[in-house]
Design a protein around this motif. Structure first.
Motif, short mmCIF file in Angstrom:
data_model
loop_
_atom_site.label_atom_id
_atom_site.label_comp_id
_atom_site.label_asym_id
_atom_site.label_seq_id
_atom_site.Cartn_x
_atom_site.Cartn_y
_atom_site.Cartn_z
N ALA A 1 0.29 -1.41 0.05
CA ALA A 1 0.20 0.05 0.18
C ALA A 1 0.89 0.97 0.03
O ALA A 1 1.20 1.55 0.85
CB ALA A 1 -1.05 -0.24 1.22
N GLY A 2 0.40 2.16 -1.23
CA GLY A 2 1.57 3.54 -1.55
C GLY A 2 2.94 2.62 -2.06
O GLY A 2 4.15 2.99 -1.06
N CYS A 3 2.97 2.20 -3.19
CA CYS A 3 4.16 0.66 -3.71
C CYS A 3 4.81 2.11 -4.07
O CYS A 3 6.05 1.74 -4.40
CB CYS A 3 3.45 0.23 -4.44
SG CYS A 3 2.48 0.64 -6.56
N LEU B 1 -5.51 -0.68 7.41
CA LEU B 1 -4.83 -1.68 6.99
C LEU B 1 -5.40 -3.07 7.57
O LEU B 1 -5.20 -3.84 6.93
CB LEU B 1 -3.83 -0.87 6.46
CG LEU B 1 -3.59 0.29 5.99
CD1 LEU B 1 -1.49 0.76 6.09
CD2 LEU B 1 -3.46 -0.05 4.23
N SER B 2 -5.58 -2.55 8.73
CA SER B 2 -5.26 -3.95 9.98
C SER B 2 -6.73 -4.72 9.00
O SER B 2 -7.26 -6.09 9.00
CB SER B 2 -6.33 -3.75 10.78
OG SER B 2 -4.60 -2.89 11.82
N PHE C 1 -0.57 -7.11 -4.46
CA PHE C 1 -1.13 -6.39 -5.13
C PHE C 1 -0.65 -5.12 -4.41
O PHE C 1 0.21 -5.41 -3.47
CB PHE C 1 -2.58 -6.37 -4.51
CG PHE C 1 -3.32 -5.53 -5.36
CD1 PHE C 1 -4.43 -5.90 -6.72
CD2 PHE C 1 -3.31 -4.35 -3.83
CE1 PHE C 1 -4.86 -4.00 -7.07
CE2 PHE C 1 -4.63 -3.01 -4.01
CZ PHE C 1 -5.12 -3.03 -6.37
N ALA C 2 0.30 -4.20 -5.71
CA ALA C 2 -0.03 -2.77 -5.21
C ALA C 2 -0.34 -1.62 -5.84
O ALA C 2 -0.69 -1.76 -7.12
CB ALA C 2 1.47 -2.51 -5.88
N SER C 3 -0.30 -0.44 -4.70
CA SER C 3 -0.95 0.52 -5.49
C SER C 3 -0.57 1.94 -4.85
O SER C 3 0.16 1.84 -4.07
CB SER C 3 -2.47 0.45 -4.20
OG SER C 3 -2.27 0.62 -2.93
N VAL D 1 -4.21 2.50 -9.55
CA VAL D 1 -4.60 3.79 -8.78
C VAL D 1 -5.19 3.48 -7.51
O VAL D 1 -6.40 3.49 -8.13
CB VAL D 1 -4.10 5.21 -9.87
CG1 VAL D 1 -4.24 5.87 -8.80
CG2 VAL D 1 -3.75 4.58 -11.23
N GLN D 2 -5.00 4.10 -6.45
CA GLN D 2 -5.88 4.00 -5.41
C GLN D 2 -5.37 4.61 -4.52
O GLN D 2 -3.78 4.16 -3.75
CB GLN D 2 -6.02 2.37 -5.12
CG GLN D 2 -7.03 2.36 -5.42
CD GLN D 2 -7.82 0.80 -5.33
OE1 GLN D 2 -7.03 -0.56 -6.04
NE2 GLN D 2 -9.01 0.46 -4.57
N ASP D 3 -6.31 5.60 -3.76
CA ASP D 3 -5.56 5.98 -1.87
C ASP D 3 -6.08 4.16 -1.34
O ASP D 3 -6.70 4.47 -0.94
CB ASP D 3 -6.42 6.89 -1.62
CG ASP D 3 -7.87 6.78 -2.02
OD1 ASP D 3 -8.49 6.26 -0.55
OD2 ASP D 3 -8.32 7.83 -2.67
N LEU D 4 -5.58 5.54 -0.16
CA LEU D 4 -5.26 3.85 0.91
C LEU D 4 -6.62 3.31 1.50
O LEU D 4 -7.08 2.17 2.49
CB LEU D 4 -4.44 4.63 2.01
CG LEU D 4 -3.07 4.42 1.89
CD1 LEU D 4 -1.54 4.32 3.04
CD2 LEU D 4 -2.21 3.25 1.52
#
Length: 230
Positions: free
Chosen positions: A67-69, A150-151, A86-88, A116-119
């Protein structure tokens, strides 16, 4: 400035002047001494995470969310090692650069998958969720909500890095705030380690490994937390 404003600033920064700056820092081309120091520190953090996961000996069986790659500094070697990644990133330009670097290293492989995604909009379930050098863009109250989200995506492990809030680092940040420039367009938030650990423990996590990366201009506390699948 509201949280929404912060997020907009981050997105616009990393799609404009910030993209060129950080693409150079995360690359291998010529940079100035400060940028080289930051590159070294960030790479040390990435290398620490890779060493932890490789030491466990089961990367090929894992699904990982990065997340936040950024430009794929972690995602690409994880995929090389056999993990399903999976990377964003919030920045379209960063994701585009990550895809190019992935193709140069892995060919036309569909792993990693980039988006392209925010957390806040991430979804799905992954064995391991990793979020490096992103908390610095979140104030403490918003960081708690982000860590909680994220959890919810992580089945067994969460790995986070953040800039620790200590007297020395708070003073260093204040000094830096007196010298704004065109490449410094986002706010930098420090976080007390005890507060981050408390948030994680409230989500059922237990700290397993930790590390500190410290160079002249880069400082980052790294935490790995785990929990039993439930």
């Amino acid at each position: 400035m509201t949280a929404v404003d912060d997020k907009t600033v981050v997105r616009e920064y990393f799609n404009a002047t910030g993209f060129d700056r950080w693409r150079r820092i995360y690359g291998d081309g010529e940079v100035n001494k400060v940028q080289l120091d930051i590159r070294t520190g960030h790479q040390q953090t990435v290398d620490t995470v890779l060493s932890w996961l490789q030491a466990d000996g089961n990367l090929a069986q894992l699904s990982v969310c990065d997340a936040g790659c950024g430009v794929g500094s972690l995602s690409i070697p994880l995929a090389e090692a056999g993990a399903t990644v999976f990377a964003s990133d919030i920045s379209e330009k960063m994701v585009g650069e990550a895809k190019e670097r992935s193709q140069a290293t892995l060919g036309q492989s569909t792993n990693p998958t980039f988006a392209v995604q925010d957390l806040e909009t991430l979804s799905g379930r992954y064995h391991t969720v990793i979020c490096l050098d992103v908390l610095i863009h979140y104030p403490q109250d918003k960081a708690a909500a982000m860590i909680s989200h994220l959890s919810s995506l992580a089945e067994s492990r969460l790995i986070l890095s953040f800039a620790p809030k200590t007297l020395a680092y708070s003073l260093l940040k204040k000094i830096g705030d007196f010298f704004p420039g065109p490449s410094k367009a986002t706010r930098a938030y420090l976080h007390r380690e005890a507060a981050v650990v408390k948030i994680l423990e409230s989500q059922g996590w237990t700290v397993q490994r930790n590390a500190m990366t410290k160079t002249s201009f880069y400082f980052s506390r790294l935490l790995e937390v785990t929990r039993e699948k439930g």
